[in-house]
Design a protein around this motif. Structure first.
Motif, PDB file in Angstrom:
ATOM      1  N   SER A  26       0.855  -1.191   0.000  1.00 53.95           N
ATOM      2  CA  SER A  26       0.000   0.000   0.000  1.00 53.95           C
ATOM      3  C   SER A  26       0.891   1.242   0.000  1.00 53.95           C
ATOM      4  O   SER A  26       2.084   1.185   0.312  1.00 53.95           O
ATOM      5  N   GLN A  29       2.415   1.769   3.390  1.00 56.15           N
ATOM      6  CA  GLN A  29       3.535   0.865   3.653  1.00 56.15           C
ATOM      7  C   GLN A  29       4.792   1.362   2.950  1.00 56.15           C
ATOM      8  O   GLN A  29       5.884   1.301   3.512  1.00 56.15           O
ATOM      9  N   GLY A  52      -5.770  -6.770   4.682  1.00 57.91           N
ATOM     10  CA  GLY A  52      -5.000  -6.060   3.670  1.00 57.91           C
ATOM     11  C   GLY A  52      -3.580  -6.582   3.600  1.00 57.91           C
ATOM     12  O   GLY A  52      -3.217  -7.526   4.304  1.00 57.91           O
ATOM     13  N   ALA A  68      -1.291  -2.534   6.603  1.00 58.34           N
ATOM     14  CA  ALA A  68      -1.776  -1.823   5.415  1.00 58.34           C
ATOM     15  C   ALA A  68      -1.868  -0.316   5.626  1.00 58.34           C
ATOM     16  O   ALA A  68      -1.780   0.452   4.672  1.00 58.34           O
ATOM     17  N   ASP A  69      -2.028   0.113   6.893  1.00 57.59           N
ATOM     18  CA  ASP A  69      -2.110   1.540   7.202  1.00 57.59           C
ATOM     19  C   ASP A  69      -0.752   2.182   7.413  1.00 57.59           C
ATOM     20  O   ASP A  69      -0.665   3.371   7.720  1.00 57.59           O
TER      21      ASP A  69
END
Length: 86
Positions: A26, A29, A52, A68-69
């Protein structure tokens, strides 16, 4: 290719390149890993989970994960395969 990447390559039928793993990360990331790159962290692979993508990274023999965040977790519960050739 570092030793850890080579070990994972040996265990997979289809070996993803580092660029393919990077593409599966992501944006959050990528930002976190970019900041950690200066401290010697390298992307090993992306594990796909229901929450995710989970980026698995290493610095020497230390393993960490980035969710994922983009949150870094040094106290993870991830289990990696052992390479019996070692």
């Amino acid at each position: 290719m570092d030793v850890a990447s080579y070990q994972f390559q040996e265990q997979r039928k289809h070996c993803f390149s580092n660029l393919e793993h990077w593409d599966n990360a992501s944006a959050e990331q990528k930002i976190t890993l970019y900041k950690l790159h200066n401290y010697g962290y390298r992307l090993l692979f992306i594990r796909h989970t229901t929450a995710g993508p989970l980026a698995v990274i290493s610095q020497d023999n230390d393993i960490a994960v980035i969710d994922a965040d983009g949150a870094l977790n040094l106290q993870h519960q991830i289990k990696l395969r052992h390479n019996p050739a070692e």
